[in-house]
Design a protein around this motif. Structure first.
Motif, PDB file in Angstrom:
ATOM      1  N   GLU A 109       0.817  -1.220   0.000  1.00 45.12           N
ATOM      2  CA  GLU A 109       0.000   0.000   0.000  1.00 45.12           C
ATOM      3  C   GLU A 109       0.848   1.266   0.000  1.00 45.12           C
ATOM      4  OE1 GLU A 109      -2.728   2.535   3.152  1.00 45.12           O
ATOM      5  OE2 GLU A 109      -2.139   0.474   3.654  1.00 45.12           O
ATOM      6  N   LEU A 110       1.906   1.283   0.810  1.00 42.26           N
ATOM      7  CA  LEU A 110       2.653   2.513   1.075  1.00 42.26           C
ATOM      8  C   LEU A 110       3.847   2.670   0.141  1.00 42.26           C
ATOM      9  CD1 LEU A 110       2.730   2.196   4.984  1.00 42.26           C
ATOM     10  CD2 LEU A 110       1.105   3.512   3.600  1.00 42.26           C
ATOM     11  N   THR A 111       4.278   3.909  -0.006  1.00 36.95           N
ATOM     12  CA  THR A 111       5.532   4.155  -0.715  1.00 36.95           C
ATOM     13  C   THR A 111       6.694   3.683   0.142  1.00 36.95           C
ATOM     14  OG1 THR A 111       5.822   6.362   0.227  1.00 36.95           O
ATOM     15  CG2 THR A 111       4.510   6.196  -1.796  1.00 36.95           C
ATOM     16  N   GLU A 112       7.885   3.641  -0.436  1.00 32.28           N
ATOM     17  CA  GLU A 112       9.060   3.172   0.292  1.00 32.28           C
ATOM     18  C   GLU A 112       9.283   3.986   1.574  1.00 32.28           C
ATOM     19  OE1 GLU A 112      12.093   0.341   0.503  1.00 32.28           O
ATOM     20  OE2 GLU A 112      10.734   0.610  -1.190  1.00 32.28           O
ATOM     21  N   SER A 113       9.246   5.307   1.444  1.00 27.98           N
ATOM     22  CA  SER A 113       9.494   6.161   2.609  1.00 27.98           C
ATOM     23  C   SER A 113       8.367   6.046   3.635  1.00 27.98           C
ATOM     24  CB  SER A 113       9.661   7.620   2.170  1.00 27.98           C
ATOM     25  OG  SER A 113       8.491   8.088   1.515  1.00 27.98           O
ATOM     26  N   GLU A 114       7.122   5.938   3.155  1.00 26.03           N
ATOM     27  CA  GLU A 114       5.992   5.791   4.072  1.00 26.03           C
ATOM     28  C   GLU A 114       6.086   4.472   4.846  1.00 26.03           C
ATOM     29  OE1 GLU A 114       2.474   8.283   1.697  1.00 26.03           O
ATOM     30  OE2 GLU A 114       2.783   6.140   1.324  1.00 26.03           O
TER      31      GLU A 114
END
Length: 288
Positions: free
Chosen positions: A209-214
């Protein structure tokens, strides 16, 4: 030396109008196809399928008037479903006596299940067939039934069953790439039944679901699951390696090379074929 092959003689007519086994979402056109589906999916069978619609189809479409009459007389008896199925299989003659005995044993084992447990098994079958939209609706109906105040009339199965419903709803949502809702379902399943594989699936859905940083921030805020996160990363690395060895990956890699080398005609041709396959896969996954 002459070899012999067993030949099964079909009975009845080939139906002009198919019979839909609604619990399985399968259309059949002959009495043999009906028997095959019942035998292969015995654990999913529900007594409600022994109804007027099936008997009318056997009588009018298959032309098996005697069989329809016999089954109709059986289904009105007490505890009639196992004899109903056994009589149908025996009459058609597609299976030997031992196979029919095994079917009866499976039906007896499933007779102790609640209606919710039996229905869950049927919906799980839809997930296996990648009919995700229909499965999601089915799980939502089960959850609503479980939480209904009127459920005092029915003894509910163990909480582990409810956790399994939430988890498998998450699996279906993952199949549609709705990762945020899938993560919520996996977490709900884990809160009910603290199985580590439920928590791992929750982390996997958040990872998608999330981006790498998230995701890094998410992990930092959930240090209690740090070890599970490391295990997930190792598992994903292995899955990526397996994917890179699949024909589908090689096809996509070749497609990228076509674009970079300027072979636009072949690139567009390949893209069109891939899009067609993906569209068909999506239609199947959301079909009712």
């Amino acid at each position: 030396m002459v070899g012999f092959m067993r030949v099964s003689v079909c009975i009845g007519d080939y139906a002009a109008t198919p019979y839909c086994i609604s619990d399985l979402g399968i259309n059949v056109y002959s009495i043999e196809e009906l028997c095959y589906c019942m035998k292969e999916n015995t654990f999913l069978l529900d007594p409600s399928m022994a109804n007027d619609s099936m008997l009318d189809w056997i009588d009018s479409e298959c032309g098996l008037h005697e069989l329809s009459r016999i089954l109709n007389s059986i289904r009105h008896r007490k505890d009639s479903f196992i004899p109903f199925v056994a009589t149908l299989l025996s009459y058609v003659g597609l299976y030997d006596e031992q196979t029919i005995m095994d079917v009866k044993t499976t039906l007896r084992d499933g007779a102790g299940l609640s209606s919710i447990e039996r229905k869950k098994s049927q919906i799980d079958y839809l997930v296996k067939k990648k009919r995700f939209q229909a499965a999601i609706k089915g799980y939502e109906n089960l959850i609503e039934k479980w939480e209904s105040p009127e459920n005092g009339r029915e003894q509910l199965p163990p909480q582990e069953c409810l956790a399994g419903i939430w988890h498998n709803k998450g699996v279906a949502l993952t199949g549609l790439m709705i990762y945020d809702r899938a993560a919520q379902c996996f977490l709900k399943a884990y809160e009910i039944d603290s199985r580590q594989d439920y928590y791992r699936d929750y982390l996997a859905a958040k990872r998608l679901e999330l981006t790498e940083s998230e995701y890094i921030d998410f992990v930092a805020d959930n240090m209690d699951g740090y070890e599970a996160t490391l295990d997930l990363e190792r598992e994903m690395e292995g899955l990526v390696h397996e994917w890179e060895e699949q024909p589908e990956f090689l096809r996509l890699y070749t497609r990228r090379e076509l674009r970079e080398s300027g072979e636009l005609h072949r690139y567009l041709e390949e893209s069109g074929e891939i899009v067609t396959i993906l569209k068909e896969s999506y239609r199947n996954s959301v079909s009712e």
